[in-house]
Design a protein around this motif. Structure first.
Motif, PDB file in Angstrom:
ATOM      1  N   ASN A   1       0.798  -1.236   0.068  1.00 14.72           N
ATOM      2  CA  ASN A   1       0.203   0.050  -0.139  1.00 14.72           C
ATOM      3  C   ASN A   1       0.904   1.493  -0.106  1.00 14.72           C
ATOM      4  OD1 ASN A   1      -2.425  -1.518  -0.092  1.00 14.72           O
ATOM      5  ND2 ASN A   1      -2.830  -1.244   1.968  1.00 14.72           N
TER       6      ASN A   1
ATOM      7  N   ARG B   1       2.190   1.729  -3.446  1.00 12.60           N
ATOM      8  CA  ARG B   1       0.935   2.230  -4.374  1.00 12.60           C
ATOM      9  C   ARG B   1       0.762   3.720  -4.059  1.00 12.60           C
ATOM     10  NH1 ARG B   1      -1.445  -2.861  -2.720  1.00 12.60           N
ATOM     11  NH2 ARG B   1      -1.261  -4.393  -4.413  1.00 12.60           N
TER      12      ARG B   1
ATOM     13  N   GLU C   1       3.071   5.667  -6.025  1.00  7.51           N
ATOM     14  CA  GLU C   1       2.777   5.504  -7.510  1.00  7.51           C
ATOM     15  C   GLU C   1       1.720   6.509  -7.671  1.00  7.51           C
ATOM     16  OE1 GLU C   1       0.897   2.178 -10.730  1.00  7.51           O
ATOM     17  OE2 GLU C   1       0.594   2.084  -8.466  1.00  7.51           O
TER      18      GLU C   1
END
Length: 86
Positions: free
Chosen positions: A9, A12, A15
């Motif tokens: 997570n 992410r 990202e």
């Protein structure tokens, strides 16, 4: 090594931050805003790296101790990884 959901997570999230930075670039946002977001993404990645290295170090050290082996090389390698990542 398996990576838990928390680490995934975090990556992410980084990202998403990088995508937002690209969007800001396309929108011609101010340099200060852009650098601020880039810094936040870098810091978030640094924290993710630290978690991965520390989790791996803990796992490896426990295995070494169970086998009755020396842990100095594992600890040195972890520190080297952290230094290299900066």
């Amino acid at each position: 090594m398996e990576y838990d959901t928390k680490v995934k997570n975090r990556v992410r999230r980084v990202e998403g931050q990088v995508r937002a930075i690209l969007r800001m670039m396309n929108e011609g946002k101010d340099c200060r805003e852009l650098v601020s977001q880039m810094s936040a993404a870098r810091n978030a990645m640094d924290r993710a790296i630290a978690i991965v290295v520390s989790s791996n170090l803990e796992h490896c050290v426990r295995e070494q101790i169970e086998k009755g082996e020396d842990t100095d090389s594992q600890i040195k390698e972890a520190v080297d990884l952290l230094v290299k990542s900066r």
